[in-house]
Scaffold this motif. Structure first.
Motif, PDB file in Angstrom:
ATOM      1  N   GLY A 135       0.786  -1.213   0.000  1.00  0.00           N
ATOM      2  CA  GLY A 135       0.000   0.000   0.000  1.00  0.00           C
ATOM      3  C   GLY A 135       0.825   1.273   0.000  1.00  0.00           C
ATOM      4  O   GLY A 135       0.290   2.356   0.222  1.00  0.00           O
ATOM      5  N   GLY A 136       2.138   1.144  -0.241  1.00  0.00           N
ATOM      6  CA  GLY A 136       3.009   2.311  -0.246  1.00  0.00           C
ATOM      7  C   GLY A 136       3.439   2.761   1.142  1.00  0.00           C
ATOM      8  O   GLY A 136       4.116   3.784   1.290  1.00  0.00           O
ATOM      9  N   GLU A 137       3.047   2.000   2.189  1.00  0.00           N
ATOM     10  CA  GLU A 137       3.423   2.368   3.554  1.00  0.00           C
ATOM     11  C   GLU A 137       4.920   2.157   3.772  1.00  0.00           C
ATOM     12  O   GLU A 137       5.465   1.122   3.393  1.00  0.00           O
ATOM     13  N   PRO A 138       5.614   3.108   4.393  1.00  0.00           N
ATOM     14  CA  PRO A 138       7.071   2.995   4.551  1.00  0.00           C
ATOM     15  C   PRO A 138       7.489   1.970   5.598  1.00  0.00           C
ATOM     16  O   PRO A 138       6.805   1.764   6.601  1.00  0.00           O
ATOM     17  N   PHE A 139       8.617   1.329   5.336  1.00  0.00           N
ATOM     18  CA  PHE A 139       9.262   0.453   6.307  1.00  0.00           C
ATOM     19  C   PHE A 139      10.765   0.613   6.141  1.00  0.00           C
ATOM     20  O   PHE A 139      11.229   1.174   5.149  1.00  0.00           O
ATOM     21  N   GLU A 140      11.547   0.131   7.101  1.00  0.00           N
ATOM     22  CA  GLU A 140      12.999   0.258   7.037  1.00  0.00           C
ATOM     23  C   GLU A 140      13.620  -1.001   6.437  1.00  0.00           C
ATOM     24  O   GLU A 140      13.617  -2.060   7.058  1.00  0.00           O
ATOM     25  N   LEU A 141      14.147  -0.878   5.244  1.00  0.00           N
ATOM     26  CA  LEU A 141      14.825  -1.989   4.575  1.00  0.00           C
ATOM     27  C   LEU A 141      16.209  -2.182   5.193  1.00  0.00           C
ATOM     28  O   LEU A 141      16.904  -1.206   5.491  1.00  0.00           O
ATOM     29  N   ILE A 142      16.602  -3.436   5.386  1.00  0.00           N
ATOM     30  CA  ILE A 142      17.909  -3.755   5.965  1.00  0.00           C
ATOM     31  C   ILE A 142      18.709  -4.599   4.984  1.00  0.00           C
ATOM     32  O   ILE A 142      18.249  -5.663   4.544  1.00  0.00           O
ATOM     33  N   LYS A 143      19.900  -4.131   4.628  1.00  0.00           N
ATOM     34  CA  LYS A 143      20.821  -4.883   3.775  1.00  0.00           C
ATOM     35  C   LYS A 143      22.232  -4.681   4.313  1.00  0.00           C
ATOM     36  O   LYS A 143      22.479  -3.778   5.114  1.00  0.00           O
TER      37      LYS A 143
ATOM     38  N   LEU B  29      29.586  -8.757  -2.642  1.00  0.00           N
ATOM     39  CA  LEU B  29      28.330  -9.011  -1.930  1.00  0.00           C
ATOM     40  C   LEU B  29      27.128  -8.730  -2.827  1.00  0.00           C
ATOM     41  O   LEU B  29      26.153  -9.473  -2.831  1.00  0.00           O
ATOM     42  N   ARG B  30      27.216  -7.654  -3.606  1.00  0.00           N
ATOM     43  CA  ARG B  30      26.098  -7.289  -4.464  1.00  0.00           C
ATOM     44  C   ARG B  30      25.960  -8.260  -5.630  1.00  0.00           C
ATOM     45  O   ARG B  30      24.851  -8.658  -5.990  1.00  0.00           O
ATOM     46  N   SER B  31      27.078  -8.646  -6.243  1.00  0.00           N
ATOM     47  CA  SER B  31      27.021  -9.530  -7.416  1.00  0.00           C
ATOM     48  C   SER B  31      26.536 -10.928  -7.054  1.00  0.00           C
ATOM     49  O   SER B  31      25.947 -11.625  -7.877  1.00  0.00           O
ATOM     50  N   THR B  32      26.779 -11.340  -5.809  1.00  0.00           N
ATOM     51  CA  THR B  32      26.330 -12.656  -5.350  1.00  0.00           C
ATOM     52  C   THR B  32      24.998 -12.576  -4.600  1.00  0.00           C
ATOM     53  O   THR B  32      24.486 -13.607  -4.147  1.00  0.00           O
ATOM     54  N   SER B  33      24.472 -11.359  -4.439  1.00  0.00           N
ATOM     55  CA  SER B  33      23.230 -11.089  -3.704  1.00  0.00           C
ATOM     56  C   SER B  33      23.333 -11.411  -2.213  1.00  0.00           C
ATOM     57  O   SER B  33      22.312 -11.486  -1.526  1.00  0.00           O
ATOM     58  N   LEU B  34      24.563 -11.567  -1.695  1.00  0.00           N
ATOM     59  CA  LEU B  34      24.719 -11.806  -0.262  1.00  0.00           C
ATOM     60  C   LEU B  34      24.331 -10.573   0.547  1.00  0.00           C
ATOM     61  O   LEU B  34      23.976 -10.699   1.729  1.00  0.00           O
ATOM     62  N   ASP B  35      24.399  -9.402  -0.075  1.00  0.00           N
ATOM     63  CA  ASP B  35      23.997  -8.191   0.645  1.00  0.00           C
ATOM     64  C   ASP B  35      22.509  -8.199   0.985  1.00  0.00           C
ATOM     65  O   ASP B  35      22.053  -7.470   1.868  1.00  0.00           O
ATOM     66  N   GLU B  36      21.745  -9.066   0.293  1.00  0.00           N
ATOM     67  CA  GLU B  36      20.292  -9.125   0.492  1.00  0.00           C
ATOM     68  C   GLU B  36      19.889 -10.021   1.666  1.00  0.00           C
ATOM     69  O   GLU B  36      18.725  -9.995   2.086  1.00  0.00           O
ATOM     70  N   LEU B  37      20.802 -10.824   2.191  1.00  0.00           N
ATOM     71  CA  LEU B  37      20.419 -11.787   3.231  1.00  0.00           C
ATOM     72  C   LEU B  37      19.729 -11.145   4.440  1.00  0.00           C
ATOM     73  O   LEU B  37      18.756 -11.705   4.966  1.00  0.00           O
TER      74      LEU B  37
ATOM     75  N   ALA C 158       1.656   1.985 -10.208  1.00  0.00           N
ATOM     76  CA  ALA C 158       1.470   2.032  -8.757  1.00  0.00           C
ATOM     77  C   ALA C 158       0.824   0.765  -8.218  1.00  0.00           C
ATOM     78  O   ALA C 158       0.896   0.494  -7.013  1.00  0.00           O
ATOM     79  N   ARG C 159       0.239  -0.051  -9.086  1.00  0.00           N
ATOM     80  CA  ARG C 159      -0.393  -1.296  -8.650  1.00  0.00           C
ATOM     81  C   ARG C 159       0.633  -2.304  -8.113  1.00  0.00           C
ATOM     82  O   ARG C 159       0.253  -3.284  -7.459  1.00  0.00           O
ATOM     83  N   ARG C 160       1.903  -2.064  -8.356  1.00  0.00           N
ATOM     84  CA  ARG C 160       2.942  -2.952  -7.817  1.00  0.00           C
ATOM     85  C   ARG C 160       2.920  -2.963  -6.292  1.00  0.00           C
ATOM     86  O   ARG C 160       3.447  -3.879  -5.659  1.00  0.00           O
ATOM     87  N   HIS C 161       2.282  -1.961  -5.688  1.00  0.00           N
ATOM     88  CA  HIS C 161       2.201  -1.901  -4.235  1.00  0.00           C
ATOM     89  C   HIS C 161       0.938  -2.562  -3.675  1.00  0.00           C
ATOM     90  O   HIS C 161       0.642  -2.413  -2.489  1.00  0.00           O
ATOM     91  N   GLU C 162       0.227  -3.292  -4.518  1.00  0.00           N
ATOM     92  CA  GLU C 162      -0.950  -4.027  -4.034  1.00  0.00           C
ATOM     93  C   GLU C 162      -0.559  -5.302  -3.296  1.00  0.00           C
ATOM     94  O   GLU C 162      -1.411  -5.958  -2.688  1.00  0.00           O
ATOM     95  N   VAL C 163       0.712  -5.671  -3.367  1.00  0.00           N
ATOM     96  CA  VAL C 163       1.228  -6.833  -2.635  1.00  0.00           C
ATOM     97  C   VAL C 163       2.480  -6.401  -1.881  1.00  0.00           C
ATOM     98  O   VAL C 163       3.046  -5.337  -2.143  1.00  0.00           O
ATOM     99  N   ARG C 164       2.914  -7.216  -0.918  1.00  0.00           N
ATOM    100  CA  ARG C 164       4.155  -6.921  -0.208  1.00  0.00           C
ATOM    101  C   ARG C 164       5.328  -6.953  -1.187  1.00  0.00           C
ATOM    102  O   ARG C 164       5.363  -7.787  -2.085  1.00  0.00           O
ATOM    103  N   PRO C 165       6.305  -6.069  -1.010  1.00  0.00           N
ATOM    104  CA  PRO C 165       7.509  -6.145  -1.845  1.00  0.00           C
ATOM    105  C   PRO C 165       8.280  -7.419  -1.542  1.00  0.00           C
ATOM    106  O   PRO C 165       8.121  -8.005  -0.458  1.00  0.00           O
ATOM    107  N   GLY C 166       9.111  -7.843  -2.486  1.00  0.00           N
ATOM    108  CA  GLY C 166       9.793  -9.118  -2.336  1.00  0.00           C
ATOM    109  C   GLY C 166      11.308  -9.023  -2.322  1.00  0.00           C
ATOM    110  O   GLY C 166      11.897  -8.070  -2.825  1.00  0.00           O
ATOM    111  N   VAL C 167      11.925 -10.039  -1.728  1.00  0.00           N
ATOM    112  CA  VAL C 167      13.380 -10.182  -1.789  1.00  0.00           C
ATOM    113  C   VAL C 167      13.790 -10.436  -3.236  1.00  0.00           C
ATOM    114  O   VAL C 167      14.821  -9.950  -3.706  1.00  0.00           O
ATOM    115  N   THR C 168      12.970 -11.195  -3.941  1.00  0.00           N
ATOM    116  CA  THR C 168      13.156 -11.402  -5.375  1.00  0.00           C
ATOM    117  C   THR C 168      11.787 -11.312  -6.042  1.00  0.00           C
ATOM    118  O   THR C 168      10.765 -11.263  -5.359  1.00  0.00           O
TER     119      THR C 168
END
Length: 219
Positions: A52-60, A88-96, A128-138
Motif C-alpha cells: 500500500g506504499g506504507e514505509p518500512f525500514e529496509l535492511i541490507k 556481496l552485491r554480485s552474489t546477492s549476499l547483501d540481500e540476506l 502504482a499497482r505494484r504496491h498491491e502486494v508486499r515487496p519481495g526479496v526477489t
C-alpha cells in the motif's frame, strides 16, 4: 487472491526463519568482511514503500563507503563501491538481512522489489499497482532481466505478477533466482552501479508492452 496471500505469509515466516538459521555462518562472514573493509555501520538502512506504499525500514549489508557531506549520493556510487561490496552485491549476499524484513511482515520472499519513497508520485496509476502486494526479496522482474531492463519493462512485469501470483509462480521465481545469482546476470545497467534514477513517465513505452506480453508467455 486472499487465500493464497494468507498461505504465502505462512510460507514466508517459515522459510525466512529457516533461511536465517541456515545462512548464519555466511551472515557472520559477510558482516566481518564489511566491518574489516568499511567499518560501521554494517547495515544499509533506508525507508522503502511496502504494501500500500506504507514505509518500512529496509535492511541490507552495506556495500559502499559512506559519502562525504558535500558528496552526491547517487553520483558518487561507483567511486564509493568497494571490492567487498561489489562481491556481496554480485552474489546477492547483501540481500540476506532482508529476511528480517520478511519475518517482520514488511516484505515477502517473492514480490516486486521495494524501490525509493520518492518514486511514489512518479508512477502511473498502472505502475502504482505494484504496491498491491508486499515487496519481495526477489521477483518476476528479477528473473526476467533484473537491472538490465528499463524501468517501464520492470514495472510491467511487476504488475503482471500482482495479477498472476500463485504458489507455482512463486516457486518458479525462487528457482529462477538461484540460477540468476549463480550466473550473476543483470546486476546493473551499463554505466551505473544498479539502475539510473526513475524520473517518471507520461505513459508506458512500447517496450513495456512487449515485455508484458513476453511475461504472459512465461519468458
Amino acid at each position: 487472491m486472499p487465500l493464497y496471500d494468507h498461505l504465502k505469509r505462512t510460507i514466508d515466516v517459515v522459510a525466512a526463519g529457516a533461511g536465517l538459521v541456515a545462512t548464519a555462518p555466511v551472515l557472520a562472514a559477510s558482516a566481518a568482511a564489511v566491518y574489516a573493509t568499511m567499518g560501521r555501520p554494517l547495515f544499509f538502512r533506508q525507508q522503502r514503500p511496502g504494501l500500500g506504499g506504507e514505509p518500512f525500514e529496509l535492511i541490507k549489508f552495506r556495500t559502499m563507503r559512506l559519502s562525504a557531506p558535500d558528496q552526491d549520493d547517487i553520483g558518487s556510487e561507483a567511486s564509493r563501491m568497494t571490492p567487498v561490496g561489489q562481491f556481496l552485491r554480485s552474489t546477492s549476499l547483501d540481500e540476506l538481512p532482508t529476511l528480517i524484513n520478511v519475518l517482520r511482515g514488511e516484505m515477502s520472499l517473492v514480490g516486486p522489489r521495494p524501490l525509493l519513497m520518492r518514486y511514489l508520485p512518479r508512477y502511473s496509476s498502472e505502475q502504482a499497482r505494484r504496491h498491491e502486494v508486499r515487496p519481495g526479496v526477489t521477483g518476476w522482474a528479477q528473473i526476467n532481466g533484473r537491472n538490465a531492463l528499463s524501468w517501464e519493462q520492470k514495472f510491467a512485469l511487476d504488475v503482471w505478477y500482482v495479477d498472476h501470483r500463485s504458489l507455482s509462480l512463486d516457486l518458479k521465481i525462487l528457482l529462477g533466482t538461484v540460477g540468476k545469482v549463480f550466473a550473476r546476470e543483470g546486476i546493473n545497467q551499463s554505466g551505473h552501479t544498479t539502475m539510473p534514477e526513475f524520473m517518471g513517465n507520461e505513459a508506458s513505452s512500447p517496450s513495456a508492452g512487449n515485455t508484458s506480453n513476453s511475461a504472459r508467455r512465461g519468458a
